[in-house]
Structure formats: C-alpha cells, structure tokens
Design a protein around this motif. Structure first.
Motif: not given
Length: 326
Positions: A136-140, A128-130, A98-100
């Motif tokens: 997880s750091l790029s996502f944050m 970069d997240f792309k 659950d990414i939320s």
C-alpha cells in the motif's frame, strides 16, 4: 445503503455530527454484510441496537486480517495489499474492491496536510511499485509520482548517487521536492550522502524499528534535521489495513475528517479511555467501505486536543478479543 452517495459524503465531512451519522451508517451496513465482523460482534454478545455513537462501535482486532478474509460478503476485489511482515506472524491481507477510493483518500489527505502533489517532485525511498504491487505504501508513492507528472519523480531506493543528483537538480532549478521514504532508508541516505535538503521536505514513514535497532521518533527527526540542515521533518502514519493516512504536523499526528483515532484500555478491548491517557489505538477509517472501518490496532499511543502520538507497539493488545474467532 447507497455506497456511491456514502463515498461522496465521507470526503465532505465538516462536523462531528456528520462523522457520527456516517460511522453508524457504515457500521450497520458492515455488520449486516461482513460475516467475519458480524461473527466477532455476536460472539462478544454485543447488542448493536444499543449503539448510538461511534465510540460505542466494536473494533475488529487487526490480527484477523492475517487469518480471515475481511471483505463484504459476495464482493469481488480489484487487488489486495499486504502488511510489511516485520514480525514472524503471517502477513495481513487487505482486499480492495474499489481502488479509486484509496486514490481519492491519498490525494485529499496529502492536499490537506502537505499541499498539491502537482507542486512537488517526489523522490521516494521505498520499494518500487512495479515490483511490489501489493504494498500500500508503494502504491501511495506511485500515485503521488503520477500526479506530480515531473520526470524526476520516481523511486530511488539503492540509487544514492542518482538521488543526490536529482536533489541538486531540483535545488538548481528551484523546484520544490519531497524525500519520502522508510525511516531507516532516509537515515542511511542522510548519513552517507552529506547533502543538505535546502528547498525540500522530508516525510518519513514505516516506523522507527528495524530488526534490533529502535529509535524514538523525536531522536530520528532531530538527527535528520541536523544531517540534512532542515528545520522540520514530517511523518506519515498508515498501514495495509487502512485506506487513509495521518501526517505528523507540529508535534503530533493529524488525521483527515473521515478518520479518527480512539484510545482503548490495554487490558479491556471494549473500554474507551480519556484524552491524554495512554492506551492502545483504535482507528475509524470511513474509507474502508468494503472491508471493515473499525480496527483495533496493536499500536500504543494517546490523543490530545490537536491530534495523536504513537508510543510503540503492544504485541498482545487485542489477543483477548481475537481468541474468540479461533
């Protein structure tokens, strides 16, 4: 267990009693629904009926995220995050159902320790997240960039000239900005750019070791303060196996109410030691609902009345407990 209700409650924790009750609740749920965690506990002959406080809960060695799929039984996952792979070992994988929950944890932790992300421009020196969707750091960083909604917010790794331009633009327009990135990337930019960060903040993350280079965090912060002509440098402490961050504020790291740092003996993975004593770091992250909320890391540190500090890494800190699973 009603996971929807539990998720709501962890972000509303105000007392030690509430933290303990929710810790015991998710512990029993994960013991009964996570086969890997249950196997580890049973192999160590731990009677869960005797556990009445979070300090008595067994912590899963973080190495098992490399070799096992740590997720609740019969549970699907949205994505997974991988460790940075700074060692020669296989990378860890943290499966996210659950990414939320991670999004909410990112936002609430940042609001608690730094401020409202909408008030800042985020200039990120991380991949970069792309192109790195399993970081997880790029996502944050990507999440904070989206919340910021400022067109200047973005990823600036290997874009020093553009980054310098955006910093000056923020200063000219009196925009509050944050330079958030990997320790050595920020240091490299500071050494090469000859720019002051008046009106901005620096948040370094990712540790202070790169290949053969190693810096004490205090020395890193002092160098950045001098190079950028600023009074304070913040740090973020997180990892792929967690869904909650801690932030370095006023000489120590502090954690949100749904996360706790506990110190264990370096030679006995089941012995918890006192405050101000050095040892290996255990982490309770109540946001880790679908994996495991109780993790024994290999980081060395200590806790005090105001927070905790990281001293380094103990390579074989959890080897004894982990070997039972082989």
């Amino acid at each position: 267990m009603d996971i929807t209700h539990y998720t709501k409650k962890i972000f509303e924790i105000k007392t030690e009693e509430e933290f303990n009750d929710l810790s015991l609740s998710i512990f029993n749920y994960q013991y009964n629904n996570n086969s890997i965690y249950k196997k580890y506990i049973d192999l160590n002959n731990i009677n869960i009926n005797n556990i009445t406080h979070y300090l008595e809960i067994p912590f899963l060695p973080i190495e098992l995220f490399r070799t096992q799929k740590i997720i609740l039984d019969n549970t699907k996952f949205d994505t997974f995050f991988m460790s940075s792979g700074t060692t020669n070992h296989e990378k860890s994988r943290h499966y996210i159902s659950d990414i939320s929950i991670y999004k909410k944890s990112i936002l609430k932790s940042f609001e608690l320790f730094i401020g409202d992300p909408k008030d800042f421009v985020f200039l990120c020196l991380v991949p970069d997240f792309k192109n790195h969707p399993n970081s997880s750091l790029s996502f944050m960083c990507n999440e904070l960039i989206k919340i910021s909604s400022d067109s200047a917010s973005g990823f600036y790794l290997r874009k020093d000239e553009e980054l310098s331009f955006q910093i000056k633009q923020c200063q000219n327009k009196n925009k509050r900005f944050i330079l958030l990135g990997l320790s050595f990337e920020i240091l490299s930019f500071a050494e090469n750019s000859n720019i002051n960060l008046n009106g901005g903040h620096v948040i370094q993350t990712g540790g202070t070791k790169k290949k053969e280079q190693h810096m004490i965090q205090e020395d890193l912060h002092n160098r950045l303060q001098n190079l950028f002509n600023i009074e304070k440098v913040y740090s973020e402490y997180g990892m792929a196996e967690l869904l909650s961050q801690s932030y370095y504020i006023d000489n120590c790291f502090q954690s949100p109410p749904w996360k706790k740092i506990i110190i264990r003996d370096k030679t006995n993975p089941f012995k918890i030691i006192q405050s101000n004593k050095r040892g290996c770091i255990n982490i309770i992250d109540l946001a880790n609902i679908y994996s495991c909320g109780f993790i024994a890391t290999n980081d060395l540190g200590y806790v005090n009345q105001t927070g905790f500090n990281i001293l380094g890494r103990s390579q074989y800190a959890t080897e004894k407990g982990c070997s039972l699973m082989t």
